[in-house]
Write an enzyme that holds these catalytic residues in place. Structure first.
Site, short mmCIF file in Angstrom:
data_model
loop_
_atom_site.label_atom_id
_atom_site.label_comp_id
_atom_site.label_asym_id
_atom_site.label_seq_id
_atom_site.Cartn_x
_atom_site.Cartn_y
_atom_site.Cartn_z
N TRP A 150 51.19 39.95 51.12
CA TRP A 150 50.17 41.14 51.13
C TRP A 150 50.21 41.82 52.01
CZ3 TRP A 150 49.42 41.44 46.42
CH2 TRP A 150 49.35 40.88 45.47
N TRP A 161 45.05 42.28 46.87
CA TRP A 161 44.01 43.00 45.01
C TRP A 161 42.85 42.24 45.96
CZ3 TRP A 161 40.92 38.79 44.30
CH2 TRP A 161 41.29 37.52 45.00
N ASN A 171 39.13 51.27 30.76
CA ASN A 171 38.97 49.69 30.90
C ASN A 171 40.86 49.25 30.92
OD1 ASN A 171 39.16 46.42 31.41
ND2 ASN A 171 40.39 47.26 29.30
N GLU A 193 37.15 41.86 23.12
CA GLU A 193 37.30 42.03 24.67
C GLU A 193 35.99 41.52 25.09
OE1 GLU A 193 38.77 44.00 26.65
OE2 GLU A 193 40.33 44.00 25.24
N TRP A 248 36.70 37.51 26.65
CA TRP A 248 37.01 37.98 27.55
C TRP A 248 36.23 37.71 28.77
CZ3 TRP A 248 41.62 37.19 30.18
CH2 TRP A 248 42.84 38.01 28.74
N TRP A 272 41.10 42.09 38.37
CA TRP A 272 41.91 42.26 39.67
C TRP A 272 42.93 40.75 39.46
CZ3 TRP A 272 43.01 46.08 42.11
CH2 TRP A 272 42.51 47.31 42.66
#
Length: 452
Positions: free
Chosen positions: A313, A366, A348, A281, A284, A389
């Site tokens: 969108w 988004w 998360n 993590e 990441w 996102w």
């Protein structure tokens, strides 16, 4: 002569490369924090995060004073004023060097280049150190010399790069020679932030690097061995809750990984599944810092995967408002959004659930969700938030499978099977059975689902 240290998202004295190297230079050290009012509005910084920074500065000014280092806090209105104000301070102090730790989004890179150019034109050397990333952006490339777009391949190369290196954090710098520099008071720090809305969440998120170490130690002692099993269950206290402290730099990624390696006796892989998963993590987070450098369009409200910009969108204000307020009629989504609005933080797993619901089920852009998160998160970090996102919206990294969609009801049944988390945050459903609570029948006081 004096060495000037410019603090930004690195509000600590331990394992701070810029501070340590300035102290090593053999000169008196003075620290400065520059607050830019325009940045707050341009970058959507949550009131909770602003207050978190304010409270960290209260502690930092005293921690630095214990080393005979004064911290000055300066306010500017526009980014263009940052370089001149730093030059003026450096000249006042007769500083020969300016040290700072790198930041990677494009606005910050441009700002730092302007500072570097102006100060060097006036004979002041600028030293840029790496702190937010253990491996600086640009150093990890695939066989063709291109940046990685997929996390798994990036992680493998990152580990190959880092594992042979001793993961030893810098300590605190030694006691410094006293300089004739005024130290900021708590009152002056508070005045700097007085122009903005602040939200005090100090009971949930106490400030300071000592609090960050306490959380890290407690996590390693109590939770890390079962992290891989428990991290996806929001009703369980199974995560480190270190993200706000990493975001403001109260603790560094190197300190976090070094502490885990002590626990695993130096084993990066194979020592403990929970420890390995948590290190993943942290990688990441580093991956997303690299992404903002390698794909700078993401800093300009653009998709990393350019072809996805053609997607039509929706901008349905009713749907978006219901999502923001936790009134979508989907219990796990509503519980997560209410947690965010109340605490400035979200588990998360649920960040992915609510992001996919907004982008995949409601098909809302988004960018609206990304900005709303930044307006609320105490741990708001542009690279991590944008990366998360765009991953959830399938506009960013890891684009295969091309359109992963989380069914929020299935996610709820799997990761909150007893409905404990939902009952905590959506009390109007508390009376329902464990089976009904995930997809409730018509209930007085609770909205019908926005979508099927």
């Amino acid at each position: 002569m004096t060495a000037l240290v410019w603090f930004r998202h690195d509000l600590r004295i331990n394992d701070n490369p810029a501070l340590f190297k300035a102290a090593e230079s053999g000169q008196g050290v003075v620290a400065v924090y520059v607050h830019c009012e325009a940045y707050v509005h341009q970058h959507t910084i949550a009131p909770a995060r602003l207050d978190f920074v304010r409270r960290h500065l209260h502690i930092l000014v005293n921690d630095l004073a214990s080393l005979n280092i004064s911290l000055q806090v300066i306010t500017v209105k526009k980014p263009a004023e940052i370089a001149p104000v730093l030059l003026h301070l450096a000249q006042q102090l007769q500083a020969s060097h300016l040290f700072f730790n790198a930041e990677y989004p494009i606005n910050e890179l441009n700002r730092d280049q302007s500072v570097n150019q102006l100060l060097r034109e006036h004979g002041i050397l600028v030293k840029r150190c790496h702190d937010r990333c253990i491996v600086p952006p640009g150093m990890i490339r695939n066989g063709q010399g291109d940046p990685y777009k997929v996390f798994t391949a990036f992680k493998k190369k990152w580990l190959q790069t880092v594992m042979p290196v001793r993961m030893t954090p810098y300590g605190a710098p030694p006691l410094q020679v006293v300089t004739n520099s005024k130290r900021a008071s708590v009152k002056e720090i508070d005045q700097v932030f007085a122009a903005h809305d602040l939200r005090d969440l100090s009971e949930l998120w106490p400030a300071g690097e000592q609090e960050a170490y306490r959380r890290l130690d407690l996590f390693i002692e109590k939770s890390i061995t079962r992290y891989q099993e428990q991290r996806d269950f929001p009703a369980i206290d199974g995560t480190s809750t270190l993200s706000p402290y990493l975001a403001v730099g109260a603790i560094s990624p190197r300190q976090a990984i070094a502490a885990v390696l002590v626990f695993t006796h130096g084993e990066w892989e194979g020592g403990n599944a929970g420890a390995n998963c948590w290190i993943g993590e942290l990688i990441w987070r580093e991956f997303y810092q690299h992404v903002v450098v390698d794909f700078p369009q993401v800093c300009k409200r653009k998709a990393m995967q350019a072809y996805t910009e053609a997607f039509p969108w929706s901008y349905d204000k009713t749907f978006f408002k219901a999502w923001c307020e936790g009134k979508t009629g989907i219990p796990i989504v509503d519980a997560a959004m209410r947690q965010l609005n109340a605490t400035g933080w979200m588990h998360n797993r649920l960040r992915m659930v609510v992001a996919m619901f907004l982008t995949k089920n409601c098909q809302i852009d988004w960018r609206l969700g990304e900005e709303y998160f930044m307006s609320q998160l105490v741990d708001g970090d542009f690279a991590a938030n944008n990366g998360g996102w765009q991953w959830s919206a399938s506009t960013g990294t890891d684009a295969a499978p091309y359109f992963p969609i989380f069914n929020p009801v299935r996610q709820s049944e799997r990761f909150d099977s007893q409905g404990e988390f939902i009952r905590q945050w959506v009390p109007e459903l508390a009376h329902l059975s464990n089976r009904q609570i995930h997809n409730p029948p018509a209930t007085p006081g609770y909205p019908a689902p926005l979508v099927d």
